[in-house]
Design a protein around this motif. Structure first.
Motif, PDB file in Angstrom:
ATOM      1  N   LEU A 101      -2.297  23.244 -29.926  1.00  0.00           N
ATOM      2  CA  LEU A 101      -2.230  24.560 -29.294  1.00  0.00           C
ATOM      3  C   LEU A 101      -3.267  24.686 -28.195  1.00  0.00           C
ATOM      4  N   ALA A 102      -2.878  25.328 -27.101  1.00  0.00           N
ATOM      5  CA  ALA A 102      -3.828  25.583 -26.012  1.00  0.00           C
ATOM      6  C   ALA A 102      -4.956  26.498 -26.488  1.00  0.00           C
ATOM      7  N   SER A 103      -4.645  27.386 -27.453  1.00  0.00           N
ATOM      8  CA  SER A 103      -5.644  28.345 -27.953  1.00  0.00           C
ATOM      9  C   SER A 103      -6.621  27.721 -28.946  1.00  0.00           C
ATOM     10  N   ALA A 104      -6.266  26.542 -29.500  1.00  0.00           N
ATOM     11  CA  ALA A 104      -7.166  25.856 -30.448  1.00  0.00           C
ATOM     12  C   ALA A 104      -6.978  24.342 -30.306  1.00  0.00           C
ATOM     13  N   PRO A 105      -7.380  23.799 -29.156  1.00  0.00           N
ATOM     14  CA  PRO A 105      -7.126  22.372 -28.885  1.00  0.00           C
ATOM     15  C   PRO A 105      -7.856  21.410 -29.817  1.00  0.00           C
ATOM     16  N   GLU A 106      -8.843  21.917 -30.550  1.00  0.00           N
ATOM     17  CA  GLU A 106      -9.603  21.054 -31.466  1.00  0.00           C
ATOM     18  C   GLU A 106      -8.860  20.819 -32.793  1.00  0.00           C
ATOM     19  N   VAL A 107      -7.804  21.599 -33.049  1.00  0.00           N
ATOM     20  CA  VAL A 107      -7.076  21.480 -34.321  1.00  0.00           C
ATOM     21  C   VAL A 107      -5.947  20.458 -34.187  1.00  0.00           C
ATOM     22  N   PRO A 108      -5.962  19.377 -34.999  1.00  0.00           N
ATOM     23  CA  PRO A 108      -4.917  18.345 -34.881  1.00  0.00           C
ATOM     24  C   PRO A 108      -3.572  18.830 -35.429  1.00  0.00           C
ATOM     25  N   THR A 109      -2.509  18.214 -34.950  1.00  0.00           N
ATOM     26  CA  THR A 109      -1.178  18.533 -35.482  1.00  0.00           C
ATOM     27  C   THR A 109      -0.988  17.834 -36.827  1.00  0.00           C
ATOM     28  N   VAL A 110       0.020  18.282 -37.560  1.00  0.00           N
ATOM     29  CA  VAL A 110       0.368  17.637 -38.829  1.00  0.00           C
ATOM     30  C   VAL A 110       0.815  16.189 -38.560  1.00  0.00           C
ATOM     31  N   LYS A 111       1.565  16.015 -37.475  1.00  0.00           N
ATOM     32  CA  LYS A 111       2.060  14.665 -37.112  1.00  0.00           C
ATOM     33  C   LYS A 111       0.906  13.702 -36.837  1.00  0.00           C
ATOM     34  N   GLU A 112      -0.114  14.195 -36.139  1.00  0.00           N
ATOM     35  CA  GLU A 112      -1.280  13.353 -35.837  1.00  0.00           C
ATOM     36  C   GLU A 112      -1.952  12.863 -37.116  1.00  0.00           C
ATOM     37  N   GLN A 113      -1.791  13.640 -38.198  1.00  0.00           N
ATOM     38  CA  GLN A 113      -2.451  13.296 -39.455  1.00  0.00           C
ATOM     39  C   GLN A 113      -1.557  12.437 -40.363  1.00  0.00           C
ATOM     40  N   GLY A 114      -0.446  11.943 -39.771  1.00  0.00           N
ATOM     41  CA  GLY A 114       0.377  10.973 -40.488  1.00  0.00           C
ATOM     42  C   GLY A 114       1.585  11.514 -41.217  1.00  0.00           C
ATOM     43  N   PHE A 115       1.926  12.785 -40.990  1.00  0.00           N
ATOM     44  CA  PHE A 115       3.080  13.384 -41.664  1.00  0.00           C
ATOM     45  C   PHE A 115       4.045  13.904 -40.593  1.00  0.00           C
ATOM     46  N   ASP A 116       5.222  13.332 -40.538  1.00  0.00           N
ATOM     47  CA  ASP A 116       6.156  13.650 -39.457  1.00  0.00           C
ATOM     48  C   ASP A 116       6.862  14.990 -39.709  1.00  0.00           C
ATOM     49  N   VAL A 117       6.099  16.066 -39.560  1.00  0.00           N
ATOM     50  CA  VAL A 117       6.631  17.415 -39.797  1.00  0.00           C
ATOM     51  C   VAL A 117       6.285  18.316 -38.618  1.00  0.00           C
ATOM     52  N   VAL A 118       7.317  18.899 -38.028  1.00  0.00           N
ATOM     53  CA  VAL A 118       7.144  19.965 -37.029  1.00  0.00           C
ATOM     54  C   VAL A 118       7.893  21.158 -37.595  1.00  0.00           C
ATOM     55  N   GLN A 119       7.183  22.237 -37.847  1.00  0.00           N
ATOM     56  CA  GLN A 119       7.817  23.392 -38.491  1.00  0.00           C
ATOM     57  C   GLN A 119       7.311  24.690 -37.874  1.00  0.00           C
ATOM     58  N   GLY A 120       8.233  25.457 -37.390  1.00  0.00           N
ATOM     59  CA  GLY A 120       7.841  26.750 -36.830  1.00  0.00           C
ATOM     60  C   GLY A 120       8.932  27.764 -37.031  1.00  0.00           C
ATOM     61  N   GLY A 121       8.611  28.971 -36.665  1.00  0.00           N
ATOM     62  CA  GLY A 121       9.609  30.022 -36.643  1.00  0.00           C
ATOM     63  C   GLY A 121      10.083  30.201 -35.212  1.00  0.00           C
ATOM     64  N   TRP A 122      10.911  31.199 -35.015  1.00  0.00           N
ATOM     65  CA  TRP A 122      11.397  31.492 -33.670  1.00  0.00           C
ATOM     66  C   TRP A 122      11.724  32.967 -33.595  1.00  0.00           C
ATOM     67  N   THR A 123      11.789  33.463 -32.383  1.00  0.00           N
ATOM     68  CA  THR A 123      12.135  34.870 -32.155  1.00  0.00           C
ATOM     69  C   THR A 123      13.392  34.912 -31.298  1.00  0.00           C
ATOM     70  N   LEU A 124      14.348  35.677 -31.769  1.00  0.00           N
ATOM     71  CA  LEU A 124      15.683  35.709 -31.189  1.00  0.00           C
ATOM     72  C   LEU A 124      16.069  37.168 -30.925  1.00  0.00           C
ATOM     73  N   ILE A 125      16.850  37.395 -29.898  1.00  0.00           N
ATOM     74  CA  ILE A 125      17.420  38.723 -29.680  1.00  0.00           C
ATOM     75  C   ILE A 125      18.909  38.633 -29.980  1.00  0.00           C
ATOM     76  N   VAL A 126      19.377  39.512 -30.875  1.00  0.00           N
ATOM     77  CA  VAL A 126      20.797  39.545 -31.227  1.00  0.00           C
ATOM     78  C   VAL A 126      21.381  40.913 -30.896  1.00  0.00           C
ATOM     79  N   GLY A 127      22.680  40.921 -30.696  1.00  0.00           N
ATOM     80  CA  GLY A 127      23.410  42.174 -30.528  1.00  0.00           C
ATOM     81  C   GLY A 127      24.426  42.298 -31.641  1.00  0.00           C
ATOM     82  N   PRO A 128      25.152  43.407 -31.707  1.00  0.00           N
ATOM     83  CA  PRO A 128      26.204  43.532 -32.707  1.00  0.00           C
ATOM     84  C   PRO A 128      27.352  42.572 -32.412  1.00  0.00           C
ATOM     85  N   LYS A 129      28.239  42.427 -33.347  1.00  0.00           N
ATOM     86  CA  LYS A 129      29.393  41.538 -33.138  1.00  0.00           C
ATOM     87  C   LYS A 129      30.277  42.071 -31.999  1.00  0.00           C
TER      88      LYS A 129
END
Length: 314
Positions: A222-250
């Motif tokens: 992260l640009a906001s915390a560049p000192e924190v390593p990713t999970v992948k860098e630590q030997g575990f191939d995991v990328v996991q996040g949420g997302w924000t979506l805009i939906v309308g009615p059907k």
């Protein structure tokens, strides 16, 4: 015959725009993540005269289900949109809500939210490997808060690391509280060992030195915390996040979808939006309706497989 023989303009070319007040429906109370998204969009639209006759409407309950149901009551009407997150899929997979993303109109993906793992500053757990070593001795030896719900992106993060390590994710000591703020208070108070949360919940404590983020589950640091390593860098191939979506009615028309895609694209490219993402350590992302629909189809199957592993699909 559109525009060829009779020079009649195509219906889609005539465009569509709101004729009365627009509602931006959010599934959280004032101050919550979805609420902040809705109000940031509203502020950008109003201050830049993109869309002035609009308001945020809070419909809290059922992990977003109430907001989605309310939005869907106006089928074919482009005057009501909602902010949606992963619960739109996971609630349906778990049988907690009859509504699925296919019952609504996905309009655009507007942000990605990486997850992180955080401990108290004095914790002996310094890395993902330290956490896994403890799990292998006793899966119950690390108490982890997932925020407000099981079967969420935070739960998926720890479950995938456990699976790669040969640890049964169902045996982990995972807890839930009222949300990210409650989880953070319990970590600071020494009642739990770790939190799996979006970085926005913990970054101020990390910078203040009262907590330590041991990993982020993003592709790059992260640009906001560049000192924190990713999970992948630590030997575990995991990328996991949420997302924000805009939906309308059907049943929204192509012209209604095009209007909202255009308005949202202008908003997410505005400096105010980018500043808001930076505050929450979220990542910029924009996908139009068709690409979003294809993304959700794959995501639904991925989430379903993870929830089956966790024994959470009825």
């Amino acid at each position: 015959l559109c525009g060829i023989v009779f020079a009649v303009p195509c219906a889609a070319q005539t465009g569509w725009k709101p004729e009365h007040a627009v509602e931006i429906v959010v599934g959280s109370a004032a101050g919550g993540g979805n609420d902040k998204t809705g109000r940031t969009l509203l502020k950008i639209w109003q201050e830049n005269k993109m869309l002035e006759n609009a308001a945020v409407v809070n419909k809290v309950g059922g992990g977003g289900a109430l907001a989605y149901t309310y939005t869907n009551q106006t089928a074919g009407d482009g005057h009501r949109i909602a902010v949606a997150r992963t619960g739109l899929l996971t609630n349906h997979i778990q049988g907690l809500s009859p509504l699925n993303y296919t019952d609504m109109t996905p309009i655009a993906m507007v942000a990605a939210d990486p997850m992180s793992l955080t401990v108290r500053a004095a914790s002996p757990i310094k890395s993902v490997k330290d956490m896994v070593a403890r799990w292998k001795t006793d899966p119950q030896s690390v108490s982890i808060s997932l925020g407000s719900s099981r079967g969420s992106t935070t739960h998926f993060l720890v479950a995938q690391i456990a699976k790669l390590s040969g640890v049964d994710a169902r045996k982990l000591k995972v807890l839930t509280f009222g949300g990210g703020a409650d989880s953070t208070i319990n970590l600071l108070g020494g009642h739990i060992d770790m939190v799996a949360l979006g970085p926005g919940n913990v970054i101020s404590h990390h910078k203040a030195g009262t907590m330590r983020m041991i990993a982020v589950a993003s592709e790059k640091r992260l640009a906001s915390a560049p000192e924190v390593p990713t999970v992948k860098e630590q030997g575990f191939d995991v990328v996991q996040g949420g997302w924000t979506l805009i939906v309308g009615p059907k049943d929204l028309t192509p012209a209604q979808i095009a209007y909202w895609e255009n308005l949202l694209e202008r908003a997410v490219n505005h400096a105010e939006w980018k500043r808001s993402l930076q505050e929450d350590s979220a990542e910029w992302l924009f996908m139009k309706s068709q690409a979003t629909r294809e993304f959700l189809k794959k995501e639904y199957e991925t989430d379903r497989a993870l929830l089956v592993d966790l024994g959470m699909v009825k």
